[in-house]
Write a protein that holds these residues in place. Structure first.
Motif, PDB file in Angstrom:
ATOM      1  N   LYS A  65       0.838  -1.195   0.000  1.00 52.29           N
ATOM      2  CA  LYS A  65       0.000   0.000   0.000  1.00 52.29           C
ATOM      3  C   LYS A  65       0.881   1.256   0.000  1.00 52.29           C
ATOM      4  O   LYS A  65       1.846   1.355   0.761  1.00 52.29           O
ATOM      5  N   GLY A  66       0.552   2.187  -0.872  1.00 54.25           N
ATOM      6  CA  GLY A  66       1.322   3.419  -0.972  1.00 54.25           C
ATOM      7  C   GLY A  66       2.512   3.330  -1.907  1.00 54.25           C
ATOM      8  O   GLY A  66       3.138   4.349  -2.220  1.00 54.25           O
ATOM      9  N   ARG A  67       2.859   2.125  -2.342  1.00 55.34           N
ATOM     10  CA  ARG A  67       4.003   1.940  -3.246  1.00 55.34           C
ATOM     11  C   ARG A  67       3.592   1.395  -4.610  1.00 55.34           C
ATOM     12  O   ARG A  67       4.245   1.674  -5.620  1.00 55.34           O
ATOM     13  N   PHE A  68       2.528   0.582  -4.650  1.00 53.54           N
ATOM     14  CA  PHE A  68       2.066  -0.033  -5.896  1.00 53.54           C
ATOM     15  C   PHE A  68       0.744   0.607  -6.315  1.00 53.54           C
ATOM     16  O   PHE A  68      -0.076   0.998  -5.477  1.00 53.54           O
ATOM     17  N   THR A  69       0.530   0.666  -7.636  1.00 57.24           N
ATOM     18  CA  THR A  69      -0.718   1.180  -8.192  1.00 57.24           C
ATOM     19  C   THR A  69      -1.206   0.239  -9.280  1.00 57.24           C
ATOM     20  O   THR A  69      -0.480  -0.028 -10.243  1.00 57.24           O
ATOM     21  N   ILE A  70      -2.427  -0.259  -9.117  1.00 58.85           N
ATOM     22  CA  ILE A  70      -3.022  -1.132 -10.119  1.00 58.85           C
ATOM     23  C   ILE A  70      -3.963  -0.304 -10.990  1.00 58.85           C
ATOM     24  O   ILE A  70      -4.627   0.623 -10.506  1.00 58.85           O
ATOM     25  N   SER A  71      -3.985  -0.622 -12.273  1.00 52.44           N
ATOM     26  CA  SER A  71      -4.888   0.052 -13.202  1.00 52.44           C
ATOM     27  C   SER A  71      -5.253  -0.927 -14.318  1.00 52.44           C
ATOM     28  O   SER A  71      -4.648  -1.997 -14.424  1.00 52.44           O
ATOM     29  N   ARG A  72      -6.214  -0.546 -15.142  1.00 55.50           N
ATOM     30  CA  ARG A  72      -6.624  -1.429 -16.231  1.00 55.50           C
ATOM     31  C   ARG A  72      -7.107  -0.610 -17.414  1.00 55.50           C
ATOM     32  O   ARG A  72      -7.570   0.515 -17.253  1.00 55.50           O
ATOM     33  N   ASP A  73      -7.005  -1.221 -18.584  1.00 56.12           N
ATOM     34  CA  ASP A  73      -7.511  -0.638 -19.820  1.00 56.12           C
ATOM     35  C   ASP A  73      -8.380  -1.715 -20.464  1.00 56.12           C
ATOM     36  O   ASP A  73      -7.853  -2.648 -21.088  1.00 56.12           O
ATOM     37  N   ASN A  74      -9.687  -1.614 -20.301  1.00 56.57           N
ATOM     38  CA  ASN A  74     -10.580  -2.654 -20.814  1.00 56.57           C
ATOM     39  C   ASN A  74     -10.579  -2.715 -22.340  1.00 56.57           C
ATOM     40  O   ASN A  74     -10.849  -3.764 -22.926  1.00 56.57           O
ATOM     41  N   ALA A  75     -10.295  -1.599 -22.993  1.00 59.66           N
ATOM     42  CA  ALA A  75     -10.236  -1.598 -24.451  1.00 59.66           C
ATOM     43  C   ALA A  75      -9.073  -2.436 -24.958  1.00 59.66           C
ATOM     44  O   ALA A  75      -9.111  -2.959 -26.073  1.00 59.66           O
ATOM     45  N   LYS A  76      -8.038  -2.569 -24.132  1.00 60.57           N
ATOM     46  CA  LYS A  76      -6.854  -3.354 -24.505  1.00 60.57           C
ATOM     47  C   LYS A  76      -6.796  -4.684 -23.774  1.00 60.57           C
ATOM     48  O   LYS A  76      -5.804  -5.413 -23.916  1.00 60.57           O
ATOM     49  N   ASN A  77      -7.814  -4.993 -22.971  1.00 64.11           N
ATOM     50  CA  ASN A  77      -7.789  -6.236 -22.176  1.00 64.11           C
ATOM     51  C   ASN A  77      -6.492  -6.367 -21.390  1.00 64.11           C
ATOM     52  O   ASN A  77      -5.878  -7.449 -21.325  1.00 64.11           O
ATOM     53  N   THR A  78      -6.072  -5.282 -20.783  1.00 64.41           N
ATOM     54  CA  THR A  78      -4.783  -5.266 -20.098  1.00 64.41           C
ATOM     55  C   THR A  78      -4.926  -4.663 -18.707  1.00 64.41           C
ATOM     56  O   THR A  78      -5.648  -3.675 -18.512  1.00 64.41           O
ATOM     57  N   VAL A  79      -4.220  -5.272 -17.764  1.00 67.63           N
ATOM     58  CA  VAL A  79      -4.141  -4.743 -16.408  1.00 67.63           C
ATOM     59  C   VAL A  79      -2.670  -4.454 -16.102  1.00 67.63           C
ATOM     60  O   VAL A  79      -1.787  -5.186 -16.554  1.00 67.63           O
ATOM     61  N   TYR A  80      -2.429  -3.379 -15.372  1.00 65.79           N
ATOM     62  CA  TYR A  80      -1.073  -2.921 -15.086  1.00 65.79           C
ATOM     63  C   TYR A  80      -0.810  -2.906 -13.577  1.00 65.79           C
ATOM     64  O   TYR A  80      -1.728  -2.792 -12.770  1.00 65.79           O
ATOM     65  N   LEU A  81       0.469  -2.987 -13.248  1.00 68.47           N
ATOM     66  CA  LEU A  81       0.884  -2.791 -11.865  1.00 68.47           C
ATOM     67  C   LEU A  81       2.126  -1.908 -11.881  1.00 68.47           C
ATOM     68  O   LEU A  81       3.189  -2.345 -12.319  1.00 68.47           O
TER      69      LEU A  81
END
Length: 119
Positions: A65-81
């Motif tokens: 917590k406070g160091r990692f950020t999760i996100s996603r792009d549904n148009a690209k079927n991709t999740v990021y960290l």
């Protein structure tokens, strides 16, 4: 058949940053909460972060917590960290999968991406 392809890992010094990506196949991606998991040598796989299908609800393990950020792009079927302020204890193979009540949604796992934090 769902498939996950993780990428972006590598060797980084303590305090450094990395961005992991997970490309998922299948039409169900945008309908599912997604999660990043990691497994360190000799330890059980643990859930690191989750993001709801529209990105409106995000949760992190206390250790990141406070160091990692999760996100996603549904148009690209991709999740990021996005990982920053990395510590040696973050060293692990990182995987993505769906997440339901903190548990993996699918039995299938990709090959993962190795993150090594060392000086």
């Amino acid at each position: 058949q769902v498939q996950f392809v993780e990428s972006g890992g590598g060797l980084v010094q303590p305090g450094g940053s990395l961005r992991l990506s997970c490309a998922a196949s299948g039409r169900m991606f945008s309908r599912n909460t997604m999660g990043w998991y990691r497994q360190a040598p000799g330890k059980q796989r643990e859930l690191v972060a989750t993001i709801s299908k529209n990105g409106g609800r995000i949760n992190y393990a206390d250790s990141v917590k406070g160091r990692f950020t999760i996100s996603r792009d549904n148009a690209k079927n991709t999740v990021y960290l996005d990982m920053s302020s990395l510590k040696p204890e973050d060293t692990a193979v990182y995987y993505c999968n769906g997440a339901v009540a903190g548990n993996p949604l699918y039995d299938y796992w990709g090959q993962g991406t190795q993150v090594t934090v060392s000086s």
